[in-house]
Design a protein around this motif. Structure first.
Motif, mmCIF file in Angstrom:
data_model
loop_
_atom_site.group_PDB
_atom_site.id
_atom_site.type_symbol
_atom_site.label_atom_id
_atom_site.label_comp_id
_atom_site.label_asym_id
_atom_site.label_seq_id
_atom_site.Cartn_x
_atom_site.Cartn_y
_atom_site.Cartn_z
ATOM 1 N N GLU A 317 0.840 -1.205 0.000
ATOM 2 C CA GLU A 317 0.000 0.000 0.000
ATOM 3 C C GLU A 317 0.878 1.259 0.000
ATOM 4 O O GLU A 317 0.659 2.178 -0.786
ATOM 5 N N GLN A 318 1.895 1.241 0.865
ATOM 6 C CA GLN A 318 2.780 2.413 0.944
ATOM 7 C C GLN A 318 3.511 2.638 -0.376
ATOM 8 O O GLN A 318 3.619 3.759 -0.867
ATOM 9 N N GLN A 321 1.039 3.822 -3.080
ATOM 10 C CA GLN A 321 0.619 5.210 -2.794
ATOM 11 C C GLN A 321 1.720 6.192 -3.165
ATOM 12 O O GLN A 321 1.473 7.231 -3.765
ATOM 13 N N GLY A 322 2.957 5.833 -2.821
ATOM 14 C CA GLY A 322 4.107 6.684 -3.121
ATOM 15 C C GLY A 322 4.230 6.964 -4.605
ATOM 16 O O GLY A 322 4.758 7.992 -5.018
ATOM 17 N N ARG A 323 3.787 6.020 -5.429
ATOM 18 C CA ARG A 323 3.856 6.210 -6.899
ATOM 19 C C ARG A 323 2.508 6.645 -7.469
ATOM 20 O O ARG A 323 2.338 6.653 -8.686
ATOM 21 N N ARG A 324 1.558 6.937 -6.594
ATOM 22 C CA ARG A 324 0.214 7.353 -7.019
ATOM 23 C C ARG A 324 -0.435 6.325 -7.962
ATOM 24 O O ARG A 324 -1.006 6.666 -8.998
ATOM 25 N N ALA A 326 -3.313 3.714 -8.337
ATOM 26 C CA ALA A 326 -4.590 3.353 -7.710
ATOM 27 C C ALA A 326 -4.937 1.898 -8.016
ATOM 28 O O ALA A 326 -4.601 1.394 -9.091
#
Ligand SMILES: C[S@@+](CC[C@H](N)C(=O)[O-])C[C@H]1O[C@@H](n2cnc3c(N)ncnc32)[C@H](O)[C@@H]1O
Length: 331
Positions: A317-318, A321-324, A326
Motif C-alpha cells: 500500500e505504501q 501510494q508513493g507512486r500514485r 490506484a
C-alpha cells in the motif's frame, strides 16, 4: 485498466479471479521455499535472521503439505491463464526439483521453456562442507508450445565480448570487425552477380549488395581493403544490437529490502517486458513487497496482486501510494 489486489489467501483469490473471468497473461510468483523460517520485518530491517520485528510471513509448512498447497495454487493459476500466457516460478535450489515435477504435471512437460539460474548475491565466504550457494532458479512455463507472448530483451555486450567480437580499433579509437562482402549462392542475372570495380564475386557466391550500394559503402568509409585488394565490410561495436539473453541471469537482490526476500526489480522488468504486452494483465499472487505490481504498472500493464500477510499489504500500500498508483480490492 484497473489494478486489482486480493488481501487474503491466494487460493480463494485465484478462484474469485476465475469467477470474475479475469485472465492473466503473465504470472510471476515467488512463493515461500519451505525454509522453516519465520520472516520478520521492522522499520529498517527486513529479514529472516533478526530476532526483533513483527512477523512478515511464515515459511514453516514443509514436505507433502507444502507441495500439496503449491500444487493447488498452480492448478488455480492454470485455470485463469490466457492461451498465450507464461508462468515464471521462483524457487530455491532445495525445492526446485520437486516444484519442477509439479509444474510438469500442471502445465505439461511440453510447455517447459527454461530453468533459469539467477545469481542472487555476492560470493559467500564461509565454510559449510559445500560450495557457496549464490543462485536460485526461475522455472519458466508457457500455456502452449507455439503461441507465446515473446519479446526477448537484448543486453549490451560486455567489454570482454566487445574485445573478442570487435578485435580492431580505427584511428578514432572505435572498436570494429569486418565481414565478407559476398554471400553463398550465385545470382544468374541480378546486379549482385555482376563484377564490381572489375572484381567478380568468388566462385559460387554473389555480392551482398548491388554495385551502387557497394560504392556508397566505400565512399562512407565502411569498406576495409586488405593489402591484397580484398574488400570487407566494417561493422562497429557501437552499432551492435546487443545479445539475446541466455538462461543465467545476474540480478542481485536489494541490500536493504522493504520486505524480506524482496526480489530485484530489474529482473522483474525483464520478465514483464519479455513475456507480456502493454495492456496485458500480470498476476503475482505471492506479492510480498509488491515489486511485480509496481513494475507492471510502470510498464503499462494491469496488475493483479494477492498476499495474505498484513505486513506485505502495508508495504505494498505504501509503495503504490508513493507512486500514485490506484487499485481496487477484489471483493
Ligand atoms: C517470498 S515472499 C514474496 C516476495 C516477493 N516476491 C518480493 O519481491 O517482495 C512470499 C509471499 O507470499 C505470501 N504468501 C504465502 N502464502 C500465501 C497464500 N496462501 N496466500 C497469499 N499470500 C501468501 C507471503 O505472505 C509472502 O509475502
Amino acid at each position: 485498466m484497473e489494478h486489482l489486489f486480493y488481501p487474503g489467501d491466494n487460493l480463494a483469490g485465484l478462484r474469485r479471479l476465475a469467477q470474475l473471468r479475469i485472465a492473466a497473461d503473465l504470472v510471476y510468483i515467488d512463493p515461500p521455499f519451505a525454509t522453516n523460517n519465520e520472516f520478520l520485518i521492522d522499520d529498517d530491517r527486513a529479514n529472516a535472521i533478526s530476532a526483533s520485528g513483527r512477523p512478515a510471513y511464515s515459511d514453516t509448512v514443509r514436505g507433502d503439505a507444502y507441495l500439496d498447497a503449491l500444487r493447488q495454487r498452480l492448478c488455480a493459476i492454470r485455470d485463469v491463464m490466457s492461451p498465450a500466457g507464461s508462468v515464471y516460478v521462483h524457487i530455491d535450489v532445495k525445492m526446485e526439483h520437486h516444484v519442477r515435477l509439479l509444474l510438469d504435471a500442471v502445465f505439461g512437460p511440453q510447455n517447459f521453456r527454461n530453468s533459469i539460474t539467477r545469481i542472487k548475491c555476492n560470493p559467500k565466504n564461509f565454510d559449510r562442507y559445500s560450495y557457496g550457494n549464490i543462485k536460485d532458479t526461475i522455472l519458466f512455463y508457457s500455456m502452449s508450445p507455439q503461441m507465446i507472448t515473446w519479446h526477448p530483451q537484448k543486453e549490451p555486450l560486455s567489454d570482454d565480448e566487445i574485445a573478442r567480437l570487435y578485435p580492431f580499433t580505427d584511428a578514432a579509437g572505435r572498436r570494429y570487425t569486418t565481414t565478407p562482402l559476398h554471400a553463398p549462392g550465385v545470382t544468374a542475372s541480378g546486379a549482385t552477380g555482376q563484377p564490381w570495380r572489375g572484381m567478380e564475386p568468388p566462385a559460387g557466391r554473389h555480392w551482398r549488395y548491388p554495385p551502387a550500394k557497394l560504392d556508397a559503402l566505400d565512399a562512407a568509409g565502411l569498406i576495409e581493403w586488405s593489402s591484397t585488394g580484398n574488400p570487407r565490410k566494417i561493422r562497429y561495436a557501437s552499432e551492435s544490437a546487443g545479445k539475446l539473453p541466455q538462461d543465467v541471469w545476474l540480478y542481485k537482490d536489494p541490500q536493504r529490502p522493504a520486505y524480506p526476500t524482496q526480489k530485484n526489480a530489474r529482473m522483474l522488468e525483464r520478465i514483464i517486458r519479455t513475456s507480456s504486452n502493454p495492456g496485458d494483465t500480470v498476476l503475482d499472487c505471492y506479492a510480498g513487497s509488491g515489486g511485480t505490481l509496481l513494475t507492471a504498472a510502470r510498464l503499462g500493464r494491469r496488475f493483479v496482486g494477492m498476499d495474505n500477510s498484513p505486513a506485505a499489504q502495508q508495504v505494498i500500500e505504501q509503495r503504490l501510494q508513493g507512486r500514485r498508483i490506484a487499485w481496487q480490492e477484489i471483493a
